[in-house]
Design a protein around this motif. Structure first.
Motif, PDB file in Angstrom:
ATOM      1  N   GLU A  50      29.149  37.268  41.616  1.00 57.93           N
ATOM      2  CA  GLU A  50      30.185  36.510  40.998  1.00 57.93           C
ATOM      3  C   GLU A  50      29.746  35.444  40.486  1.00 57.93           C
ATOM      4  O   GLU A  50      28.852  34.624  41.009  1.00 57.93           O
TER       5      GLU A  50
ATOM      6  N   CYS B 170      31.152  32.386  40.538  1.00 59.53           N
ATOM      7  CA  CYS B 170      31.350  31.414  41.452  1.00 59.53           C
ATOM      8  C   CYS B 170      30.217  31.231  42.614  1.00 59.53           C
ATOM      9  O   CYS B 170      29.994  30.201  43.136  1.00 59.53           O
TER      10      CYS B 170
ATOM     11  N   CYS C  68      39.563  31.996  39.621  1.00 60.70           N
ATOM     12  CA  CYS C  68      38.516  31.199  40.169  1.00 60.70           C
ATOM     13  C   CYS C  68      37.478  30.706  39.503  1.00 60.70           C
ATOM     14  O   CYS C  68      36.854  29.696  39.342  1.00 60.70           O
ATOM     15  N   CYS C  69      36.890  31.724  38.527  1.00 56.52           N
ATOM     16  CA  CYS C  69      35.570  31.453  37.745  1.00 56.52           C
ATOM     17  C   CYS C  69      35.704  30.570  36.733  1.00 56.52           C
ATOM     18  O   CYS C  69      34.998  29.636  36.374  1.00 56.52           O
TER      19      CYS C  69
END
Ligand SMILES: [Zn+2]
Length: 653
Positions: A329, A331, A407-408
């Motif tokens: 990911e 993040c 989120c990213c």
């Protein structure tokens, strides 16, 4: 001579240890780290001009900003999105704060103030703040589902935004909101109160940073409480996935290897490292270093990507690193960069700067389009011909403007906006340059200030020119990292004279009385190289990856001949790949031409892909072919087609 004033900006580092903290290196002071041109500057400008504005539009379109209006009562309706939706706003605000520190922009500042007002309007009387939770749950349900409801996680991102706004943009309204949250939390959690912590870390490092900014000891105490209660007491035993997913199987201080959800674990250990620095806790720091070393040794992709499993967005077992289903990911790369930077400050060890370089230019950078407005959530190392998207995060879609769980994207925005400070640090003796980017860096105070400007075509070119802009009339140390891939093969000239670079050293130190106008030139070896893989790494066994300078390369169908797919590639690692002219379509990225072949299986193996070992049916038909590779970070910018990082080695006939 008098030092030049270089504080053109007020950009502060994302983590600033207190004067008493146990660190080997310190961030440069606000305004004294500035990327001014070249590769990263282009990315930062696109983030500033397009990325942040597109992000604001996405926050509005997704209902994320509206959630705050619903709590404030200025609109009516139902909450939109994830329970942790507020955090997207905070990460965006943090990114804007850093950008305002890099260079003021009245429009961005107005946007930041309006969003801050909106956030403040949703804070309840007692300090509680979570728009989605407030809209969907009763007051009695607060903190009843710490595993999944992300209340502390959202506070963490709010606090980080508040600190960045105060430090880099002289905007303090969100800081008041943050301090009210801390006062509220201290009525709920702590010694003699609730012995529990939140399911998703980030608030640990946020609280340490709030302490660093405000000097309030009770904030550092609260951070330490949350860190130490993890893995004890309320341990998430009864919830889905169990304590390992939440990095709560054992206390932080007893952890041997990261496990569970990757971003959770990486944020947690970044916070643990902050705590160790501030508490001068050598035992905790040693634990953080040992866990990071294990992570690099057994659970990190060649790109720096971390977290192998789609299931639970989690780390796999040691050496369990599939390439086509690899999760990695965006993040997680960001969390690892944050952790490595804190370890670099704490120890001064260049291995952490090496890790940051690999993470930044490969795992992280693949997460954002060249245009700066679209994002990969997942960064697998292979996409096959015929791949079908099974869900929104799939790389088959190509990069996307936003995600249901977003989120990213804003995490990328805040990382790009604060990159300047990852480049260089200072200590009592001078300036250390860890990453190579064109810009200006100043270390020291007053008459002692050493200011240099760097110019480079990095990461596509290995020549870095460091010009002394201002120096005190006393010896200072200037240190330059020699990346692991060029160790023993770097050349240095100081004011025209060749200097010795010890083959085994990761850092070259020039110590002298510098004079303005003097130049130091470092030349790193950009010869392409093939790297192999550990014998336990089944997914990449029998294959090599191609690297040039700090960049990992990939084959993408876009660059190959018509009718040929990278799925059928084999390469000959004994032939040195040739570098071509920079590709305009990929911002000047340097393509590499590799000798190899296109292979075809026997008709029998096409029908049943498990021919008897050693039989004629197991033989491949091979046609000599030259493949073209591009930097991994740039894949998926022209089309979305088959891509692979690991390249099977051509069998000898
Ligand atoms: Zn993410």
């Amino acid at each position: 001579m008098a030092p030049a004033r270089t504080a053109l900006t007020s950009l502060a580092a994302p983590a600033v240890p207190t004067p008493d903290a146990a660190v080997a290196l310190r961030p440069l002071d606000p305004g004294r780290a500035r990327i001014t041109g070249g590769f990263w500057h282009t990315r930062q400008q696109r983030n500033r001009l397009d990325g942040l504005r597109a992000g604001h539009a996405q926050l509005e379109a997704s209902g994320t900003l509206r959630n705050f209006r619903l709590v404030a009562g200025t609109e009516t309706g139902e909450a939109a999105g994830m329970i942790f939706q507020d955090s997207d706003v905070y990460k965006w605000l943090e990114a804007v704060a850093f950008e305002l520190g890099r260079e003021d922009d009245p429009e961005l500042r107005t946007m930041a103030r309006e969003v801050t007002d909106l956030v403040a309007s949703a804070q309840l009387e007692d300090g509680y703040l979570n728009s989605v939770h407030t809209l969907r749950h009763s007051a009695e349900e607060r903190y009843t589902n710490l595993a999944w409801n992300h209340e502390l996680y959202c506070y963490g991102h709010l606090i980080q935004a508040a600190v960045a706004l105060a430090r880099s943009a002289e905007e303090e309204q969100l800081l008041d909101v943050a301090l009210r949250i801390v006062a509220h939390l201290r009525t709920v959690f702590g010694p003699g109160l609730r012995q529990a912590t939140g399911g998703h870390p980030v608030f640990e490092m946020a609280l340490v940073e709030l302490h660093r900014l405000t000097g309030r000891p009770e904030v550092l105490d609260l951070a330490r409480f949350f860190l130490d209660v993890r893995g004890k007491g309320e341990r998430f035993d009864q919830v889905r996935f169990g304590p390992g997913y939440f990095s709560a199987d054992v206390p932080v201080r007893e952890t041997v290897s990261v496990e569970g959800h990757a971003v959770r674990a990486l944020y947690l250990f970044a916070g643990a490292t902050d705590q160790a620095i501030e508490d001068r806790d050598e035992e905790l720091l040693a634990r953080c270093e040992a866990v990071f070393a294990d992570l690099l040794a057994t659970k990190t992709y060649v790109t720096g990507g971390m977290g192998a499993r789609w299931d639970w967005e989690a780390f796999g077992d040691p050496y369990e690193m599939t390439t086509d289903r690899g999760y990695a990911e965006t993040c997680a790369a960001i969390g690892a960069i944050q952790w490595a930077w804190r370890l670099l400050l704490a120890t001064g060890k260049p291995r952490y700067a090496d890790a940051i370089e690999r993470l930044l230019l490969n795992a992280f950078l693949a997460g954002v389009s060249l245009a700066g407005t679209e994002f990969f959530y997942v960064n697998s190392l292979q996409l096959r011909d015929g791949a079908k998207a099974d869900e929104g995060r799939s790389i088959v879609h190509g990069r996307r403007g936003w995600f249901d769980c977003a989120c990213c994207p804003p995490n990328v925005m805040r990382t790009l906006a604060s990159l300047d400070h990852l480049v260089a640090t200072q200590d009592a003796h001078g300036l250390q340059i860890h990453q190579y980017a064109s810009g200006t860096w100043s270390a020291g105070e007053g008459e002692e200030t050493l200011t240099v400007s760097t110019t480079t075509g990095y990461p596509h070119d290995g020549r870095i020119t460091v010009r002394i802009d201002a120096a005190p009339s006393a010896p200072r140390r200037l240190s330059l990292r020699i990346p692991a891939w060029s160790r023993g093969r770097a050349r240095l000239t100081v004011d025209g004279a060749e200097a010795t670079v010890p083959a085994d050293q990761a850092v070259v130190v020039v110590e002298k009385e510098f004079a303005a106008g003097e130049e130091i030139v470092l030349e790193l070896d950009m010869t392409p190289r093939f790297v192999g893989t550990h014998h336990r790494l089944d997914a990449s066994r029998g294959a090599v990856a191609l690297e040039r300078g700090p960049l990992v390369y990939a084959l993408e169908n876009e660059d190959q001949d018509e009718g040929v797919t990278v799925d059928d590639a084999q390469v000959d690692p004994s032939a040195v790949p040739e570098a071509g002219a920079g590709l305009d379509t990929l911002d000047g990225a340097v393509p590499l031409r590799l000798a190899g072949s296109v292979v075809r299986s026997s008709p029998a193996a096409e029908a049943w892909p498990y021919p008897v070992h050693g039989s004629a049916d197991a033989e491949l038909e091979r046609t000599a072919h030259t493949w073209t590779a591009i930097p991994y970070f740039a894949w998926g910018n022209r089309s979305v087609a088959a891509m692979r990082v690991w390249l099977p080695v051509q069998e000898q006939s």
